[in-house]
Design an enzyme around this catalytic site. Sequence first.
Site, PDB file in Angstrom:
ATOM      1  N   HIS A  24      12.221  -3.366  -6.726  1.00 44.99           N
ATOM      2  CA  HIS A  24      11.703  -4.076  -5.541  1.00 44.99           C
ATOM      3  C   HIS A  24      12.657  -5.207  -5.147  1.00 44.99           C
ATOM      4  O   HIS A  24      12.960  -5.386  -3.959  1.00 44.99           O
ATOM      5  CB  HIS A  24      10.329  -4.706  -5.835  1.00 44.99           C
ATOM      6  CG  HIS A  24       9.221  -3.734  -6.075  1.00 44.99           C
ATOM      7  ND1 HIS A  24       8.407  -3.812  -7.176  1.00 44.99           N
ATOM      8  CD2 HIS A  24       8.772  -2.685  -5.344  1.00 44.99           C
ATOM      9  CE1 HIS A  24       7.496  -2.847  -7.124  1.00 44.99           C
ATOM     10  NE2 HIS A  24       7.701  -2.143  -6.020  1.00 44.99           N
ATOM     11  N   LYS A  48      -8.094   0.104  -6.269  1.00 41.86           N
ATOM     12  CA  LYS A  48      -7.226   0.242  -7.443  1.00 41.86           C
ATOM     13  C   LYS A  48      -7.603  -0.802  -8.486  1.00 41.86           C
ATOM     14  O   LYS A  48      -8.091  -1.868  -8.161  1.00 41.86           O
ATOM     15  CB  LYS A  48      -5.770   0.022  -7.037  1.00 41.86           C
ATOM     16  CG  LYS A  48      -5.096   1.269  -6.502  1.00 41.86           C
ATOM     17  CD  LYS A  48      -3.599   1.001  -6.450  1.00 41.86           C
ATOM     18  CE  LYS A  48      -2.838   2.083  -5.728  1.00 41.86           C
ATOM     19  NZ  LYS A  48      -1.435   1.723  -5.531  1.00 41.86           N
ATOM     20  N   ARG A  97      13.361   5.939  -3.672  1.00 42.83           N
ATOM     21  CA  ARG A  97      14.066   6.095  -4.948  1.00 42.83           C
ATOM     22  C   ARG A  97      14.606   7.503  -5.118  1.00 42.83           C
ATOM     23  O   ARG A  97      15.688   7.718  -5.612  1.00 42.83           O
ATOM     24  CB  ARG A  97      13.123   5.792  -6.114  1.00 42.83           C
ATOM     25  CG  ARG A  97      12.751   4.345  -6.244  1.00 42.83           C
ATOM     26  CD  ARG A  97      11.580   4.163  -7.159  1.00 42.83           C
ATOM     27  NE  ARG A  97      10.415   4.868  -6.626  1.00 42.83           N
ATOM     28  CZ  ARG A  97       9.192   4.760  -7.098  1.00 42.83           C
ATOM     29  NH1 ARG A  97       8.954   4.001  -8.148  1.00 42.83           N
ATOM     30  NH2 ARG A  97       8.181   5.416  -6.551  1.00 42.83           N
ATOM     31  N   SER A 135       6.454   0.318 -11.169  1.00 41.59           N
ATOM     32  CA  SER A 135       5.584  -0.688 -11.795  1.00 41.59           C
ATOM     33  C   SER A 135       4.724  -0.029 -12.873  1.00 41.59           C
ATOM     34  O   SER A 135       4.495  -0.597 -13.940  1.00 41.59           O
ATOM     35  CB  SER A 135       4.674  -1.321 -10.748  1.00 41.59           C
ATOM     36  OG  SER A 135       5.430  -1.943  -9.748  1.00 41.59           O
TER      37      SER A 135
HETATM   38  O1  PNS Z   1       3.292  -0.042  -3.474  1.00 36.69           O
HETATM   39  P1  PNS Z   1       2.562   1.056  -2.770  1.00 36.69           P
HETATM   40  O2  PNS Z   1       1.218   1.269  -3.417  1.00 36.69           O
HETATM   41  O3  PNS Z   1       3.368   2.306  -2.675  1.00 36.69           O
HETATM   42  O4  PNS Z   1       2.307   0.566  -1.257  1.00 36.69           O
HETATM   43  C1  PNS Z   1       1.533   1.331  -0.377  1.00 36.69           C
HETATM   44  C2  PNS Z   1       1.232   0.574   0.945  1.00 36.69           C
HETATM   45  C3  PNS Z   1       0.668  -0.806   0.653  1.00 36.69           C
HETATM   46  C4  PNS Z   1       2.513   0.439   1.726  1.00 36.69           C
HETATM   47  C5  PNS Z   1       0.224   1.435   1.747  1.00 36.69           C
HETATM   48  O5  PNS Z   1      -0.838   1.788   0.924  1.00 36.69           O
HETATM   49  C6  PNS Z   1      -0.328   0.716   2.984  1.00 36.69           C
HETATM   50  O6  PNS Z   1       0.404   0.448   3.899  1.00 36.69           O
HETATM   51  N1  PNS Z   1      -1.648   0.407   2.977  1.00 36.69           N
HETATM   52  C7  PNS Z   1      -2.292  -0.317   4.034  1.00 36.69           C
HETATM   53  C8  PNS Z   1      -3.300   0.541   4.780  1.00 36.69           C
HETATM   54  C9  PNS Z   1      -2.646   1.326   5.879  1.00 36.69           C
HETATM   55  O7  PNS Z   1      -2.012   0.792   6.772  1.00 36.69           O
HETATM   56  N2  PNS Z   1      -2.800   2.670   5.797  1.00 36.69           N
HETATM   57  C10 PNS Z   1      -2.190   3.583   6.729  1.00 36.69           C
HETATM   58  C11 PNS Z   1      -0.732   3.794   6.384  1.00 36.69           C
HETATM   59  S1  PNS Z   1      -0.200   5.353   6.854  1.00 36.69           S
END
Ligand code: PNS
Length: 168
Positions: A24, A48, A97, A135
């Site tokens: 990150h 989560k 990645r 993570s």
């Molecule tokens: O670290 P992560 O868990 O891969 O991050 C995922 C994240 C936070 C980028 C994604 O879950 C997100 O954007 N969630 C917010 C809700 C949202 O906007 N959902 C529609 C996205 S297509």
Amino acid sequence: MTESERSASLAVFPGSFDPITNGHADIIRRGLSVFDRVTVAILVNQEKKPLFSVEERVRIVREVWEGEPRVQVDTFSGLLVDYATRVGASVIVRGLRAISDFEYEFQMALMNRRLKPRVETVFMMPAEKYSYLSSRLVKEVFELGGDIQGLVPDVVIRHLRDKRDAAR
Ligand code: PNS
């Protein structure tokens, strides 16, 4: 366009950051080489079961980037594109990645574009040495007594130890 006419560019780097890894951090550094400011946006997700609370994750990321005013840390809930629009960011940065990341990232980027066409997703590749890092793996290796030096900032190792000691 003169420098003063150019509005400062802001990118949002969203995620769970439970905890932030050197992968990150590598993406944030790359983001800073392209954008004026990067906001690390930590998702508040009640579903989560995180190791670190949102407040702890904010504190950890702030500690890691102490002394770098171009990096801000914030939390968000709801749609990412709504958050990005609210804070005036026209770019979402995500790390890629490996090919295995691609499908999920592709779906999210296109859904976000459908929701808010003016918010662009930019993908950045971390250094190869972090391409296997997550993570989840860091937490597992630490929990099982493995060495995570060099995979996460030292601040994170300290917080992981504190959490483990507090649970004893
Ligand atoms: O670290 P992560 O868990 O891969 O991050 C995922 C994240 C936070 C980028 C994604 O879950 C997100 O954007 N969630 C917010 C809700 C949202 O906007 N959902 C529609 C996205 S297509």
